[in-house]
Design a protein around this motif. Structure first.
Motif, PDB file in Angstrom:
ATOM      1  N   THR A   1       6.132  -4.616  -2.581  1.00 35.89           N
ATOM      2  CA  THR A   1       5.984  -4.554  -1.130  1.00 35.89           C
ATOM      3  C   THR A   1       4.818  -5.394  -0.626  1.00 35.89           C
ATOM      4  OG1 THR A   1       4.598  -2.559  -1.289  1.00 35.89           O
ATOM      5  CG2 THR A   1       6.973  -2.245  -0.988  1.00 35.89           C
ATOM      6  N   GLY A   2       4.964  -5.828   0.617  1.00 35.95           N
ATOM      7  CA  GLY A   2       3.902  -6.546   1.302  1.00 35.95           C
ATOM      8  C   GLY A   2       3.660  -5.923   2.665  1.00 35.95           C
ATOM      9  N   ASN A   3       2.516  -6.212   3.257  1.00 34.32           N
ATOM     10  CA  ASN A   3       2.160  -5.642   4.548  1.00 34.32           C
ATOM     11  C   ASN A   3       3.015  -6.230   5.664  1.00 34.32           C
ATOM     12  OD1 ASN A   3       0.076  -4.214   3.286  1.00 34.32           O
ATOM     13  ND2 ASN A   3      -1.406  -5.853   3.649  1.00 34.32           N
TER      14      ASN A   3
ATOM     15  N   ARG B   1       0.970   5.087   3.791  1.00 39.33           N
ATOM     16  CA  ARG B   1       2.278   4.477   4.027  1.00 39.33           C
ATOM     17  C   ARG B   1       3.330   5.497   4.452  1.00 39.33           C
ATOM     18  NH1 ARG B   1       6.236   1.607  -0.397  1.00 39.33           N
ATOM     19  NH2 ARG B   1       7.799   0.823   1.087  1.00 39.33           N
TER      20      ARG B   1
ATOM     21  N   PRO C   1      -2.134  -3.087   8.332  1.00 42.50           N
ATOM     22  CA  PRO C   1      -0.969  -2.238   8.073  1.00 42.50           C
ATOM     23  C   PRO C   1      -1.199  -0.735   8.146  1.00 42.50           C
ATOM     24  CG  PRO C   1      -1.843  -3.091   6.014  1.00 42.50           C
ATOM     25  CD  PRO C   1      -2.588  -3.782   7.108  1.00 42.50           C
TER      26      PRO C   1
ATOM     27  N   LYS D   1       4.786  -1.179   5.213  1.00 47.34           N
ATOM     28  CA  LYS D   1       5.078  -2.275   4.292  1.00 47.34           C
ATOM     29  C   LYS D   1       6.578  -2.560   4.248  1.00 47.34           C
ATOM     30  CE  LYS D   1       1.176  -1.252   1.189  1.00 47.34           C
ATOM     31  NZ  LYS D   1       0.558  -2.588   1.147  1.00 47.34           N
TER      32      LYS D   1
END
Length: 336
Positions: free
Chosen positions: A236-238, A50, A243, A192
């Motif tokens: 958090t989300g993609n 990330r 991602p 994300k």
């Protein structure tokens, strides 16, 4: 001694413009600069995928606020509120320590040569290339700002609630086209986003008390589970369904109504941007080409303010006290 100090200061406080930027800028003064940056980015990707997605977006957050000058990297001081806690950056921008690591490596190899502003440009490119996206030759030669502005950042940078019209108008101010806007939004191909950024989409779109009708029902169910009303909004989300891979899946998701952010999905629901979203969802090669063009154009955004090459990306270089007071007075005069 006093005259010598003034001479050194005058040498440091230069101004740069887009016409000064060129590939291979450090070929003589720091020939391994780009190799050093990429090596650090490779290590960062292994440690935390990330982090490179976060670094890639630094270029946007930096260049739109008074040009590409690394102002966003400056920490707050008693006399200056930096940009890290601006509305669009707080709890959003992260991985500053990766830039610190790059700068430390460059200072060991070539002290006082490579600017933090150029590090952002190189690292953003590497974040894309290392995750499967295009690679390109960057134009370098930027200087680092002597100050930052939290107010400017808060007033300029768009929010996740932005619609396509707002985004088009913002990009036009920087001579970036609708095509550039859509292609550069593809930076959300990796990384994300926080629940904070989509709660209104799920539960109160446009004050309706209802979810955004543009969200695919199945995807909305997934998001409701990820971000219920009582969720810690830093969950958090993609941003897309692949991602950690830079590809055109982001655009395919928008076509399917599976855009995470409102500012993403609006690109497909708005007629002027929809055609580009559809095109890039079908042709990854053309997306990559347009993305590179947009990144290069955005990287050319420069201010006419004096700058330097910071030794530490978080703080300006030390200066005599009388110079700092004079510089502050000059800035105050410009703002009146």
């Amino acid at each position: 001694m006093f005259l010598f100090l003034i001479f050194i200061i005058n040498i440091l406080l230069l101004t740069s413009s887009s016409s000064d930027l060129r590939p291979g800028f450090y070929s003589n003064t720091c020939p391994n600069a780009e190799i050093i940056v990429r090596d650090v980015m490779k290590r960062a990707l292994i440690r935390e995928p990330r982090s490179v997605a976060s670094i890639m977006r630094f270029q946007f957050h930096d260049c739109f606020v008074n040009g590409c000058d690394a102002s966003m990297l400056l920490d707050d001081t008693p006399s200056m509120l930096g940009e890290k806690l601006a509305l669009s950056n707080i709890n959003s921008l992260r991985s500053f320590e990766v830039i610190d690591e790059v700068k430390e490596a460059l200072e060991k190899a070539c002290p006082g040569v490579v600017s933090c502003a150029d590090i952002i440009i190189m690292a953003s490119r590497d974040a894309v290339a290392l995750t499967g996206g295009p690679n390109w030759e960057v134009r370098l030669g930027r200087l680092d700002s002597l100050t930052a502005s939290q107010d400017n950042s808060s007033n300029i940078m768009p929010s996740p609630r932005s619609n396509a019209t707002t985004l088009i108008n913002l990009f036009q101010k920087y001579n970036l086209s609708v095509k550039d806007l859509v292609a550069l939004s593809g930076s959300h191909s990796i990384g994300k986003g926080r629940c904070f950024s989509i709660m209104f989409r799920l539960y109160n779109q446009s004050g309706s008390g209802k979810p955004d009708p543009a969200i695919d029902p199945g995807f909305r169910n997934e998001l409701n589970k990820l971000c219920p009303l009582d969720v810690d909004q830093n969950v958090t989300g993609n941003l897309d369904s692949t991602p950690v891979i830079f590809d055109n899946q982001y655009f395919k998701d928008l076509v399917a109504g599976r855009g995470f952010l409102n500012s993403d999905q609006t690109l497909f629901t708005f007629p002027q941007t929809r055609e580009f979203v559809s095109f890039y969802s079908r042709d990854q090669t053309e997306f990559f080409k347009a993305f590179v063009e947009g990144m290069l154009k955005m990287g050319d955004l420069q201010s006419d303010r004096p700058g330097e090459v910071r030794r530490n990306c978080r703080v300006v270089n030390p200066r005599p006290a009388h110079f700092l007071s004079e510089h502050k007075m000059q800035n105050n005069d410009k703002s009146m």
